[in-house]
Design a protein around this motif. Sequence first.
Motif, PDB file in Angstrom:
ATOM      1  N   SER A 189     -38.684-127.255  11.338  1.00 55.70           N
ATOM      2  CA  SER A 189     -37.817-128.193  12.326  1.00 55.70           C
ATOM      3  C   SER A 189     -36.611-127.417  12.578  1.00 55.70           C
ATOM      4  O   SER A 189     -35.900-127.541  13.642  1.00 55.70           O
ATOM      5  N   GLY A 190     -36.250-126.189  12.034  1.00 56.22           N
ATOM      6  CA  GLY A 190     -35.429-125.055  12.175  1.00 56.22           C
ATOM      7  C   GLY A 190     -35.711-124.328  13.005  1.00 56.22           C
ATOM      8  O   GLY A 190     -34.702-123.515  13.527  1.00 56.22           O
ATOM      9  N   GLY A 191     -36.942-124.273  13.299  1.00 59.23           N
ATOM     10  CA  GLY A 191     -37.453-123.049  14.299  1.00 59.23           C
ATOM     11  C   GLY A 191     -38.308-121.990  13.916  1.00 59.23           C
ATOM     12  O   GLY A 191     -38.320-121.134  14.609  1.00 59.23           O
ATOM     13  N   SER A 192     -38.127-121.812  12.420  1.00 58.13           N
ATOM     14  CA  SER A 192     -38.783-120.709  11.871  1.00 58.13           C
ATOM     15  C   SER A 192     -40.362-120.736  11.950  1.00 58.13           C
ATOM     16  O   SER A 192     -40.936-121.770  11.928  1.00 58.13           O
ATOM     17  N   GLU A 193     -40.822-119.528  12.287  1.00 63.78           N
ATOM     18  CA  GLU A 193     -42.325-119.436  12.810  1.00 63.78           C
ATOM     19  C   GLU A 193     -42.946-118.427  11.794  1.00 63.78           C
ATOM     20  O   GLU A 193     -42.339-117.833  11.199  1.00 63.78           O
TER      21      GLU A 193
END
Length: 120
Positions: free
Chosen positions: A53-57
Amino acid sequence: QVQLVESRGGLVQPGGSLRLSCAASGSISSIYDMGWYRQAPGKERELVAVITSGGSENYADSVKGRFTISRDNEENTVYLQMKSLKPDDTAVYYCRMGVSTWGSLRHDYWGQGTQVTVSS
């Protein structure tokens, strides 16, 4: 109830590109992590990529540098941009989202799966 609908895959030549999308609809309160998985014939389903949800991939080693996962929180959609496709990428691709609905806790929902075939 929540539904995930994936875009159509297709037949792509080796070295080609393809973008998949997966949109969620229903009584959604929050969407947490989103991910893409794939299952080739005779093999177990495997993780391809996940985005928090925080954008970490995070990516499987086999697709690093070739695939990119992204998300549109306004549209409740996750994308998988695939480049430099190889025959080994041939599989049914599934999206998954961790979703909480109004009045219930987080639950994993899956898309219906879409076939991606890489062949000349």
